[in-house]
Design a protein around this motif. Sequence first.
Motif, mmCIF file in Angstrom:
data_model
loop_
_atom_site.group_PDB
_atom_site.id
_atom_site.type_symbol
_atom_site.label_atom_id
_atom_site.label_comp_id
_atom_site.label_asym_id
_atom_site.label_seq_id
_atom_site.Cartn_x
_atom_site.Cartn_y
_atom_site.Cartn_z
ATOM 1 N N TRP A 58 0.787 -1.171 -0.124
ATOM 2 C CA TRP A 58 0.100 0.022 0.042
ATOM 3 C C TRP A 58 0.917 1.464 -0.039
ATOM 4 C CZ3 TRP A 58 -4.964 0.113 -1.107
ATOM 5 C CH2 TRP A 58 -5.697 -0.933 -0.905
ATOM 6 N N ARG A 59 2.051 1.300 0.792
ATOM 7 C CA ARG A 59 2.962 2.180 0.909
ATOM 8 C C ARG A 59 3.522 2.640 -0.558
ATOM 9 N NH1 ARG A 59 7.340 3.587 5.473
ATOM 10 N NH2 ARG A 59 5.376 3.050 6.634
ATOM 11 N N ALA A 60 3.991 1.573 -1.239
ATOM 12 C CA ALA A 60 4.561 1.623 -2.612
ATOM 13 C C ALA A 60 3.531 2.061 -3.636
ATOM 14 C CB ALA A 60 5.058 0.303 -2.956
ATOM 15 N N TRP A 61 2.246 1.996 -3.492
ATOM 16 C CA TRP A 61 1.106 2.282 -4.259
ATOM 17 C C TRP A 61 0.910 3.524 -4.130
ATOM 18 C CZ3 TRP A 61 -2.514 -2.631 -3.596
ATOM 19 C CH2 TRP A 61 -2.075 -3.634 -4.318
ATOM 20 N N PHE A 62 0.828 4.093 -2.977
ATOM 21 C CA PHE A 62 0.520 5.495 -2.647
ATOM 22 C C PHE A 62 1.796 6.335 -3.092
ATOM 23 C CE2 PHE A 62 -2.803 4.193 0.210
ATOM 24 C CZ PHE A 62 -3.733 5.071 -0.030
ATOM 25 N N LYS A 63 2.810 5.851 -3.203
ATOM 26 C CA LYS A 63 4.250 6.661 -3.487
ATOM 27 C C LYS A 63 4.061 6.774 -4.945
ATOM 28 C CE LYS A 63 8.087 6.710 -0.739
ATOM 29 N NZ LYS A 63 9.199 6.099 -0.403
ATOM 30 N N GLU A 64 3.634 5.556 -5.821
ATOM 31 C CA GLU A 64 3.600 5.429 -7.289
ATOM 32 C C GLU A 64 2.558 6.403 -7.892
ATOM 33 O OE1 GLU A 64 2.803 2.187 -10.557
ATOM 34 O OE2 GLU A 64 3.403 1.489 -8.400
ATOM 35 N N CYS A 65 1.393 6.412 -7.148
ATOM 36 C CA CYS A 65 0.096 6.752 -7.929
ATOM 37 C C CYS A 65 -0.620 8.241 -7.134
ATOM 38 C CB CYS A 65 -1.161 5.896 -7.846
ATOM 39 S SG CYS A 65 -0.390 4.411 -8.669
#
Length: 128
Positions: A58-65
Motif C-alpha cells: 500500500w505504501r508503494a502504491w501511494f508513492k507511485e500513484c
Amino acid sequence: MSLPLLIAAAIPLCIVGLVIKTWWDRRFLLKNVPAPANPSLIWGHEKTEWEDNSGWQWRAWFKECGKAFKLKAAWGHPDILVVGDTVALSHIYAKNTYNYPHSPVFIPLIERLVLKHMNTVPTPLHFR
C-alpha cells in the motif's frame, strides 16, 4: 415468428450487449485515475495485496500513484477506487455523509462519529 425462434435470437443479442457494456465500463469508468503497474489478468492487484503481510505494498502504491488511485479487481469485477487524501475522506465520511454509499463495515463507525440513527445511502436507487 414463433416464440422459440425469438428467444433463440434474443439470447445472443443479450450476450453481445453485456459484453459491450462490460467493455465500455472497463474502458471509460475511472479512465483518468492512475493505477499501479502490472496487474494480474485473473487476480488484478488483489493478489499482490494479499501476498503482502505487513502493508508495504500500500505504501508503494501511494508513492507511485498519489493519494487517489484505482486497483484492478479480481475475476473481472469493477475497479476499486482507493482514496487516501484526508480532505476527501473528511468530506465523504463527515461533512457530506448522506450523498455517498458506504460499506456495511463502516456504517457503525459513521453512526458513532456523526449521528446515532443516520440514514445512509445504500444504492443509487435512493435518489428515485
